[in-house]
Design an enzyme around this catalytic site. Structure first.
Site, PDB file in Angstrom:
ATOM      1  N   LYS A 263       0.880  -1.181   0.000  1.00  0.00           N
ATOM      2  CA  LYS A 263       0.000   0.000   0.000  1.00  0.00           C
ATOM      3  C   LYS A 263       0.904   1.212   0.000  1.00  0.00           C
ATOM      4  CE  LYS A 263      -4.275  -1.494   1.997  1.00  0.00           C
ATOM      5  NZ  LYS A 263      -4.315  -2.131   3.303  1.00  0.00           N
TER       6      LYS A 263
ATOM      7  N   HIS B 137       0.401   6.888   2.686  1.00  0.00           N
ATOM      8  CA  HIS B 137      -0.410   8.104   2.530  1.00  0.00           C
ATOM      9  C   HIS B 137      -0.438   8.887   3.825  1.00  0.00           C
ATOM     10  CE1 HIS B 137      -3.986   6.636   4.649  1.00  0.00           C
ATOM     11  NE2 HIS B 137      -3.722   5.472   4.090  1.00  0.00           N
TER      12      HIS B 137
ATOM     13  N   HIS C  90      -0.628   7.901   7.540  1.00  0.00           N
ATOM     14  CA  HIS C  90       0.497   7.365   8.319  1.00  0.00           C
ATOM     15  C   HIS C  90       1.519   8.429   8.702  1.00  0.00           C
ATOM     16  CE1 HIS C  90      -0.840   3.226   7.410  1.00  0.00           C
ATOM     17  NE2 HIS C  90      -0.200   2.956   8.513  1.00  0.00           N
TER      18      HIS C  90
HETATM   19  N1  ARG Z   1      -0.333  -1.599  10.254  1.00  0.00           N
HETATM   20  C1  ARG Z   1      -1.322  -1.077  11.146  1.00  0.00           C
HETATM   21  C2  ARG Z   1      -2.151  -0.013  10.437  1.00  0.00           C
HETATM   22  O1  ARG Z   1      -1.690   0.555   9.485  1.00  0.00           O
HETATM   23  C3  ARG Z   1      -0.741  -0.454  12.384  1.00  0.00           C
HETATM   24  C4  ARG Z   1       0.014  -1.400  13.270  1.00  0.00           C
HETATM   25  C5  ARG Z   1       0.277  -0.790  14.598  1.00  0.00           C
HETATM   26  N2  ARG Z   1       1.059  -1.605  15.457  1.00  0.00           N
HETATM   27  C6  ARG Z   1       0.633  -2.692  16.101  1.00  0.00           C
HETATM   28  N3  ARG Z   1       1.484  -3.366  16.833  1.00  0.00           N
HETATM   29  N4  ARG Z   1      -0.617  -3.065  16.039  1.00  0.00           N
HETATM   30  O2  ARG Z   1      -3.244   0.277  10.870  1.00  0.00           O
END
Ligand code: ARG
Length: 569
Positions: free
Chosen positions: A130, A133, A136
């Site tokens: 992805k 964007h 993040h």
């Molecule tokens: N990849 C996830 C997202 O973009 C966030 C992960 C955050 N970290 C975790 N340990 N859950 O929503």
């Protein structure tokens, strides 16, 4: 200690001397006021609250305390109608503050309070295939700033990019790639090409539902460690990370670990077993869940009815792995507020497993939403703003501004990068995390008001004053810094370490943003009202030292929030 705390100490000492043995139970510092006019003193202490404990009228108390105050180096006091008015010894305060800051200017505000302690921080945590964007951006910038702040305070930091790199979508993507993709296109198009393949998969699957099975089969191959499947999958990851790296480099962001969801795939079995052994699992429609009724939360789903694990299961494995590997004293999750429930459930389950540290060592560092010029950023509605594009535009716009304001500047491109990127970072870290952010170009890139460029400009102004002054041999005469404007600057310099500590305590980078912004404003006020390079050499030397200290502290503060400081702009 901040000056206010020092004055509070003077009051407390005076109470002890004048009324030995009496317990007042008063928080002196909280009662100190700042008089509206500095002619009435720098601080005032109202004695009314002491009346009861000391069995005496406030005017009498003020008189007795005033007589007992003995701190000529710091201040003198007057008593007026039940108030103690404190007049700082401004010259001493200036000398003291500047000598402390300049003793080791790069380190002003740093400490060893975190020595021996480890903090894990999970931030940015992007999803593979992805595009990066602006949804993040906050996690990336808050995490980056917190890492710098904790480092500055002596902690050992472990920064983790918990990649979203697990799920059936990767099987589908491989399927699509095998059917319609080719290596060159993916290498060239990167994440965009992967997205295109993924979209095509869904379109074709409408007509040919058997594709779904094929996708699932590919995912199963990844799970089972099939060589071909893993090779393609890892290559997708590499391509995604290569794009993300460009953004990270531009922002000065780095990580100690990229162990993401896939890393925990082979570790979920043990956690599920542990939950079962501890009697925490119950079955619900064929799925395995941890019941959280008692805590008024929905059940925490750890194994689906088809046997698959989830995001949550991998997070459980991850937290235990991190504890065993890094022995953290704190583990921060810099993740959007939307995941509030997930983290509350996760922390609760860890505690129920018999790990008491879950309670005070795990923290969800939540933040609000970002919108862009008034539009919310839902992927579906198509208002997606990609971070690389945003940063590119920021640099172009910064270059336009520089071309108008300072067309002859050398290394304009470099400065435009620092200012453009800085403007975006600053907007993101300007307010308390939980507040939603609406990003507007005009606001972010304004050189006046509370913006990144404004603070950077003040830094450049200090640098320019220093260049003009050249070498100065005279010893500083600190009595030249007794005016209100210089004193306001000095107070902010003196309290900077406390601001940094508070930012760390609350995981709120904006406290540092605010500290440098206030400092920049106070210095500019000083700059407009005083001639720095006029008059006695010794007075000039004092004003220069003030300027130098401001320059250093702004640079530190900007660094701590993740911004650079150009010397000319
Ligand atoms: N990849 C996830 C997202 O973009 C966030 C992960 C955050 N970290 C975790 N340990 N859950 O929503």
């Amino acid at each position: 200690m901040e000056i206010k705390g020092m004055i509070a100490q003077v009051v407390e000492n005076a109470v002890k001397a004048a009324f030995p043995g009496v317990e007042t139970g008063i928080a002196y510092e909280a009662l100190l006021e700042v008089p509206p006019d500095s002619k009435m003193g720098d601080f005032a202490f109202p004695c009314f609250r002491l009346s009861k404990a000391l069995r005496m009228g406030p005017p009498m108390i003020a008189q007795k305390l005033c007589a007992a105050i003995d701190a000529p180096e710091l201040c003198r006091a007057e008593n007026v109608n039940g108030y103690l008015n404190f007049f700082l010894n401004r010259e001493n305060f200036a000398r003291d503050t500047l000598q402390k800051v300049m003793a080791d200017p790069e380190k002003w505000g740093s400490s060893q309070e975190g020595a021996g302690k480890t903090v894990c921080m999970d931030y940015s945590s992007i999803n593979i295939a992805k595009r990066f964007h602006i949804g993040h951006l906050s996690t990336t910038m808050i995490g980056n700033s917190l890492r710098r702040i904790y480092d500055f305070l002596g902690w050992k930091t472990v920064s983790i990019n918990h990649l979203g790199d697990w799920g059936t979508q990767f099987g589908k993507m491989i399927c699509a790639y095998k059917r319609w993709g080719n290596k060159e296109e993916v290498e060239k198009g990167g994440v965009d090409e992967m997205t295109r393949l993924y979209v095509r998969f869904h379109e074709e699957a409408k007509e040919h539902p058997e594709l779904e099975d094929e996708g699932r089969a590919w995912f199963k191959k990844i799970e089972d460690g099939d060589e071909e499947a893993l090779a393609i999958f890892n290559w997708f990851k590499e391509v995604t990370l290569k794009d993300a790296m460009k953004v990270y480099d531009l922002l000065g962001v780095r990580f100690d670990s990229y162990a993401g969801e896939s890393f925990y795939h082979d570790k979920t079995g043990a956690v599920v077993q542990e939950l079962r052994d501890k009697g925490l699992l119950t079955e619900s429609d064929g799925a395995q869940v941890v019941n959280l009724d008692e805590y008024k939360m929905p059940p925490f789903l750890v194994v689906k009815s088809d046997g698959a694990t989830l995001y949550a299961t991998r997070d459980l494995a991850a937290v235990l792995y991190r504890k065993n590997t890094y022995h953290f004293d704190k583990c921060l999750y810099v993740v959007a507020y939307q995941q509030d429930l997930h983290f509350r459930q996760l922390f609760q389950v860890v505690e129920m497993m018999g790990y008491p540290w879950a309670k005070d060592q795990l923290e969800h560092v939540a933040f609000g939403m970002v919108s862009y010029e008034g539009q919310s950023l839902s992927t579906r509605a198509g208002h997606v703003i990609y971070l690389d594009e945003l940063l590119k535009r920021a640099q172009e716009k910064a270059l336009d501004v520089i071309n108008q304001k300072n067309p002859n500047l050398e290394n304009k491109e470099e400065v435009a990068r620092q200012v453009g990127v800085g403007a975006v970072v600053y907007s993101d870290l300007q307010n308390s995390r939980i507040k939603d952010i609406d990003f507007w170009w005009d606001r972010a890139l304004n050189f006046d008001g509370e913006t990144g460029p404004y603070v950077q400009y003040t830094f450049a102004r200090c640098c320019s004053v220093m260049r003009k002054a050249g070498d100065m041999d005279a010893a500083p005469d600190y009595s030249a810094l007794q005016d209100d404007e210089a004193q306001a600057v000095l107070r902010l310099l003196a309290r900077f370490p406390e601001d940094v500590r508070a930012a760390c305590r609350t995981n709120e980078p904006f406290m540092v943003t605010r500290a440098v912004t206030e400092l920049a404003k106070a210095y500019n006020k000083y700059y407009y009202e005083h001639r720095i390079l006029e008059g006695e050499q010794s007075a000039q030397a004092a004003r220069m030292q003030l300027t130098d200290a401001v320059r250093r502290v702004i640079k530190t503060g900007l660094y701590l929030i993740g911004m650079e400081a150009p010397e000319r702009m």
